[in-house]
Motif scaffolding. Structure first.
Motif, PDB file in Angstrom:
ATOM      1  N   ARG A  51       0.813  -1.220   0.000  1.00  0.00           N
ATOM      2  CA  ARG A  51       0.000   0.000   0.000  1.00  0.00           C
ATOM      3  C   ARG A  51       0.849   1.273   0.000  1.00  0.00           C
ATOM      4  O   ARG A  51       0.320   2.372  -0.120  1.00  0.00           O
ATOM      5  CB  ARG A  51      -0.944   0.003   1.207  1.00  0.00           C
ATOM      6  CG  ARG A  51      -1.921  -1.191   1.182  1.00  0.00           C
ATOM      7  CD  ARG A  51      -2.970  -1.068   2.285  1.00  0.00           C
ATOM      8  NE  ARG A  51      -3.776   0.132   2.104  1.00  0.00           N
ATOM      9  CZ  ARG A  51      -4.834   0.213   1.281  1.00  0.00           C
ATOM     10  NH1 ARG A  51      -5.217  -0.849   0.597  1.00  0.00           N
ATOM     11  NH2 ARG A  51      -5.498   1.331   1.171  1.00  0.00           N
ATOM     12  N   ARG A  52       2.138   1.117   0.142  1.00  0.00           N
ATOM     13  CA  ARG A  52       2.975   2.325   0.092  1.00  0.00           C
ATOM     14  C   ARG A  52       2.953   2.883  -1.327  1.00  0.00           C
ATOM     15  O   ARG A  52       2.850   2.155  -2.305  1.00  0.00           O
ATOM     16  CB  ARG A  52       4.401   1.989   0.513  1.00  0.00           C
ATOM     17  CG  ARG A  52       4.438   1.511   1.975  1.00  0.00           C
ATOM     18  CD  ARG A  52       5.833   1.510   2.519  1.00  0.00           C
ATOM     19  NE  ARG A  52       6.353   2.871   2.644  1.00  0.00           N
ATOM     20  CZ  ARG A  52       7.544   3.163   3.171  1.00  0.00           C
ATOM     21  NH1 ARG A  52       8.317   2.184   3.616  1.00  0.00           N
ATOM     22  NH2 ARG A  52       7.948   4.409   3.256  1.00  0.00           N
ATOM     23  N   PHE A  53       3.089   4.197  -1.422  1.00  0.00           N
ATOM     24  CA  PHE A  53       2.999   4.839  -2.732  1.00  0.00           C
ATOM     25  C   PHE A  53       3.768   6.152  -2.726  1.00  0.00           C
ATOM     26  O   PHE A  53       3.629   6.968  -1.811  1.00  0.00           O
ATOM     27  CB  PHE A  53       1.525   5.121  -3.078  1.00  0.00           C
ATOM     28  CG  PHE A  53       1.358   5.853  -4.379  1.00  0.00           C
ATOM     29  CD1 PHE A  53       1.412   5.166  -5.594  1.00  0.00           C
ATOM     30  CD2 PHE A  53       1.190   7.238  -4.420  1.00  0.00           C
ATOM     31  CE1 PHE A  53       1.280   5.837  -6.801  1.00  0.00           C
ATOM     32  CE2 PHE A  53       1.068   7.921  -5.628  1.00  0.00           C
ATOM     33  CZ  PHE A  53       1.106   7.213  -6.815  1.00  0.00           C
ATOM     34  N   VAL A  63       5.068  13.439  -4.081  1.00  0.00           N
ATOM     35  CA  VAL A  63       3.951  13.163  -3.198  1.00  0.00           C
ATOM     36  C   VAL A  63       4.167  11.793  -2.553  1.00  0.00           C
ATOM     37  O   VAL A  63       4.829  10.928  -3.134  1.00  0.00           O
ATOM     38  CB  VAL A  63       2.612  13.211  -3.989  1.00  0.00           C
ATOM     39  CG1 VAL A  63       2.512  12.041  -4.956  1.00  0.00           C
ATOM     40  CG2 VAL A  63       1.405  13.251  -3.063  1.00  0.00           C
ATOM     41  N   GLY A  64       3.645  11.639  -1.362  1.00  0.00           N
ATOM     42  CA  GLY A  64       3.741  10.349  -0.668  1.00  0.00           C
ATOM     43  C   GLY A  64       5.192   9.987  -0.370  1.00  0.00           C
ATOM     44  O   GLY A  64       5.991  10.841   0.022  1.00  0.00           O
ATOM     45  N   CYS A 110       8.522   9.326 -11.928  1.00  0.00           N
ATOM     46  CA  CYS A 110       8.804   8.031 -11.294  1.00  0.00           C
ATOM     47  C   CYS A 110       7.746   7.778 -10.235  1.00  0.00           C
ATOM     48  O   CYS A 110       7.434   8.662  -9.430  1.00  0.00           O
ATOM     49  CB  CYS A 110      10.197   8.005 -10.665  1.00  0.00           C
ATOM     50  SG  CYS A 110      10.585   6.382  -9.950  1.00  0.00           S
ATOM     51  N   VAL A 111       7.174   6.583 -10.273  1.00  0.00           N
ATOM     52  CA  VAL A 111       6.226   6.170  -9.252  1.00  0.00           C
ATOM     53  C   VAL A 111       6.782   4.933  -8.560  1.00  0.00           C
ATOM     54  O   VAL A 111       7.569   4.187  -9.138  1.00  0.00           O
ATOM     55  CB  VAL A 111       4.836   5.824  -9.840  1.00  0.00           C
ATOM     56  CG1 VAL A 111       4.113   7.086 -10.280  1.00  0.00           C
ATOM     57  CG2 VAL A 111       4.959   4.850 -11.000  1.00  0.00           C
ATOM     58  N   TRP A 112       6.355   4.725  -7.339  1.00  0.00           N
ATOM     59  CA  TRP A 112       6.757   3.521  -6.606  1.00  0.00           C
ATOM     60  C   TRP A 112       5.622   3.025  -5.737  1.00  0.00           C
ATOM     61  O   TRP A 112       4.999   3.796  -5.005  1.00  0.00           O
ATOM     62  CB  TRP A 112       7.978   3.788  -5.718  1.00  0.00           C
ATOM     63  CG  TRP A 112       8.301   2.633  -4.810  1.00  0.00           C
ATOM     64  CD1 TRP A 112       8.691   1.379  -5.199  1.00  0.00           C
ATOM     65  CD2 TRP A 112       8.245   2.611  -3.382  1.00  0.00           C
ATOM     66  NE1 TRP A 112       8.880   0.584  -4.095  1.00  0.00           N
ATOM     67  CE2 TRP A 112       8.623   1.313  -2.959  1.00  0.00           C
ATOM     68  CE3 TRP A 112       7.919   3.560  -2.415  1.00  0.00           C
ATOM     69  CZ2 TRP A 112       8.666   0.949  -1.614  1.00  0.00           C
ATOM     70  CZ3 TRP A 112       7.964   3.194  -1.074  1.00  0.00           C
ATOM     71  CH2 TRP A 112       8.345   1.902  -0.681  1.00  0.00           C
ATOM     72  N   SER A 113       5.337   1.770  -5.855  1.00  0.00           N
ATOM     73  CA  SER A 113       4.391   1.080  -4.977  1.00  0.00           C
ATOM     74  C   SER A 113       4.691  -0.403  -5.145  1.00  0.00           C
ATOM     75  O   SER A 113       4.667  -0.922  -6.268  1.00  0.00           O
ATOM     76  CB  SER A 113       2.944   1.399  -5.380  1.00  0.00           C
ATOM     77  OG  SER A 113       2.042   0.745  -4.498  1.00  0.00           O
TER      78      SER A 113
END
Lengths: 322, 322, 322, 322
Positions: free
Chosen positions: A55-57, A71-72, A291-294
């Motif tokens: 659920r981390r983002f 963000v996040g 870049c996104v991370w989850s």
């Protein structure tokens, strides 16, 4: 409720404050992602990745001038894994030029179950630099040319992001090596065709170190900036020619997300590259890098929330290449 | 020495005269193409295509408002073949919506020698709508929904180009049928998985008629205009939603040029679709559509001068999507 | 409790009464088979086969002189299906000689999922006459040479068994045709390589008729007698040369039981050919021929009780070829 | 003009003199082989094998009692290579029993180009013990059980032939290792599925030593005697049960000659196993064992004169199993 931060690239004079369209957009996306009912599952082929919270983002957008919005968990380092293949490719291409393509193609690979038979059918030349076999060829060339492929990739990330703390995770590299039989098989198989020049153990060691690099969304969005700047590094020097930068983007679009490249192009419409650590980078040429991370992955190995966030980004901004 | 013509779409009020950047660019390209030493060879699997002169060359660029620029044999009708798959896909998508994708994927297919085993591995669902198996599924759906798939495609081309003379070539369709065992095998194979709804002979008849349509570069550049106008037809009505138009472009980029999609993305960097008649259409979203024709093919079935001309076009204009 | 019968071949002067080793052996086997806990399931790809009772069991042994011993449902006609491929092969070989092998190989085919890609890799020449693709080639040749392949096979069975009641089951042939897309795909695919000479619909019609023949264990054990008599028919004339008879037996041993040929050789150790109707014939060269029938199949399409009965037969008699 | 020798197994009391049918037959065959116009070419994948004279020829026949008849180069040691796979299989089967078959199948493998994809499709379990992947599994088990797989194979050959001079050729083993990338790829690939228990380098070392054993036709014909004696060794003890001996023969018949097993069964009709050193062993259960050697290979890796000589042997003697 998420909050957005805009930060200059360390050492950069540029810094924007106040509301910006990217800030608003990524804040909204982060809120949406928090409501996803199924985030997928973290990679579990090595113990080091299996424990992550799906659920981390985090999400970051970097403009060509080095301003970055986030963000996040956008400053949380994570295991970059296959995302490093883009940087290794860029370095090998800058050093080796067109002849790099003698040892690796640039066509999509189709279904993964064919990878080995295709390699056999095509005489040990892998289809593209982003499947494991092709990435091994790229690292083989980079290692042969520089003596330290993994170190070169780390140095590129450090200098482009301005973050000297980016580094290998030796325990991740060791874990990859312990479960590395499939990559060893690929390397030996290509060596049988003369398409690997180094001893296989040396190559694998370099490759697993390269994959073990940890970096954050902010780091990676900044580091990939040269692909939005048509090959120009943060310091204004050229890593790639304009044509080469375009070519790397083209390979990312057609081959960057495992067996979901078509679906990613269809939904997101941007050149992108994912890693099993849950990160994805994407390029809007001339405009920005993302870049996104989850950590939760879908069945094809791409971050569920990551793909979804990029899908929303291009929908909300209209910034698809199509 | 070539000359360029700018023509309005028939019935269109818009017409530009004098020098225009596209006129200059395509004139220059036509001159370069005339000096190519190797134009490849025409398709020879059916006699109707084998006799073409590989040195012929035409190119047209159509702007979203219907103005079209042309050079060389740009008004010469040729056998559109697989280019019609784009129009059939658009029609089927407009009628059938998302459920079309239950029967056909949108991932690149990898090496063609795998096509059958992939079809078997994936339970009769072809990888994308531009390989023959996938195009058969699309035509099957369009035929089932309209009763006349080929007629619908012809009508779309006629109305978008404003050229009512566009038509089938019955002798080409007959020739395709006479050499159609491979397509019959694909259709029966998918029927065994329940992924073809019509009797195979009816489907093949519709499919071969669709492929037999003749049109010129001018016709096709105009007809594909809706893909540059985000789904909007020449008359202002919507054939596709903005999202669907983007999606068709994405599928063209990743799957539009047989087993050379990666190479085409790398060199040209535009969504494109080729046919074995020697034609290729390409889309610059929001800007223009292109069609080139030259019957000599490379070993992967794409027009040698056609790919080269598009490569030069994006290099000279900087209009790649990357 | 089962009982065993010894019957002369109709019209044959030879008849043995009283106890015989084969009588004792097959009685014992029939008793054992009645205690099997899992008989498998009947074939269900066509409705005509799906209703059979998997617990039914028949077995016949025929000596070279035409004496036949039987137990259980040994005189019950059943759908011979692929068992007819042996007789079609023998007829085609007798008429066409060595040149038959230009169109079909005699190597095992490996895993069935490869059948199509192997066919593609080997230019439309199937690996052996007992996979469906190869049987289609054999029937194509036999039909081309005689004008009535299915009739020739029926006639051979009638004359060798002395049973003129052996016949086609038109409703089975119709059912096969209705579910025949996979065979149509194979036939068209080979036709694309020029390895089918007849129009595909004519070929399929002949093929499905051939497969629809009904015969009993007694009929088939007698009919296969020429393979135990080194090619000699019941009337003393030669159908095959000694060398050809040996070759047919060799192909049966290596390719006769779908993807379980190795296992069948390992367990039974005799040339054999199974059909999805639940029948299996087996040859002890110079000694006898066997036919068992029990409709329940294992996951590879061979009769569970049939294979088990033959396994027991070679164990109890020591009559394996190894 | 060739001459034939009959020799007792060293230390055996049995010795036959004078003319014997096997003497006559193999003398005749040796004369015929001398007139072959095309002997093929020696294996050239390692330098140690490439220099052999393809016209050399030896043949030996051993009777169950240890009497051995020979002709030509029947006492010349040669590189046994894959022939050792039979002896390793017999040893592993004697020690490990039925559970050996959990890690390796006993079905023919079909076309060699499929070997890797089949291995992938079947979760790392190779199809049979005579393809390289399967032989690696067998040696892995034998090494795990005994600590010296290669030494065990050498000891079996020495004791059965009575020839203590049989030994490894270290330079051949080293050469195999130097060109061993393909076997390393197979081993790592199976290790990725958990089907290899030893570290890959240890396994490969054992495997290459095993393959490097040199022995003569006389040695091998005598050593394989237990397969004609239903599992009984020269000293009367049982290496295999009767059932196991039959099973090894069955696997040899269906899988023993690479991708030519069907053709070998068709032409020769005996269980056999070939090696790229040019040797072939063959078994006539209960009657005799044969070994031929001639280094020239056909395109499928089997000795040209070797297969031809065995073909002639079964034709002249009628000793085929069919």
């Amino acid at each position: 409720m998420s909050h957005t931060s805009a930060a200059p690239r360390p050492g950069s004079p540029v810094q924007r404050a106040g509301t910006h369209r990217f800030s608003d957009v990524i804040s909204r996306i982060a809120e949406e992602m928090a409501t996803l009912t199924d985030h997928g599952s973290p990679a579990d082929y090595i113990p080091m990745l299996a424990g992550a919270d799906p659920r981390r983002f985090g999400m970051a957008v970097a403009e060509p001038d080095g301003t970055v919005y986030g963000v996040g968990d956008w400053q949380q380092p994570f295991s970059t894994q296959s995302i490093t293949k883009v940087f290794a490719l860029a370095l090998a291409l800058s050093l080796d030029g067109e002849q790099l393509w003698r040892g690796v193609g640039r066509e999509p690979s189709g279904n993964p179950f064919n990878s080995l038979v295709q390699l056999e059918y095509e005489n040990g030349v892998p289809r593209n630099p982003f499947i494991n076999a092709g990435a091994l060829v790229v690292t083989d060339r980079l290692q042969a040319l520089t003596g330290d492929a993994a170190g070169q990739v780390r140095e590129l990330l450090r200098s482009e992001s301005g973050n000297p703390a980016i580094d290998f995770m030796p325990e991740v590299a060791a874990s990859e090596a312990a479960y590395g039989d499939r990559n060893a098989a690929l390397a030996h198989f290509m060596a049988a065709y003369g398409n690997i020049t180094l001893p296989v153990p040396e190559l694998l060691s370099a490759y697993f170190r390269q994959c073990s690099i940890e970096a954050s969304c902010a780091d990676l969005a900044l580091s990939a900036g040269f692909l939005a700047r048509h090959g120009v590094r943060a310091d204004g020097s050229a890593l790639l020619t304009r044509s080469q930068a375009k070519q790397v983007n083209a390979v990312m679009l057609t081959c960057g997300t495992y067996d979901a490249a078509g679906d990613f192009a269809y939904r997101v419409g941007l050149p992108g590259k994912s890693g099993v650590g849950g990160g994805i980078i994407a390029i809007v040429p001339g405009v920005c890098t993302l870049c996104v991370w989850s950590p939760g992955l879908d069945r094809r190995g791409n971050s569920v929330a990551g793909v979804s966030a990029l899908d929303r980004f291009t929908t909300l901004t209209g910034l698809s290449v199509f």
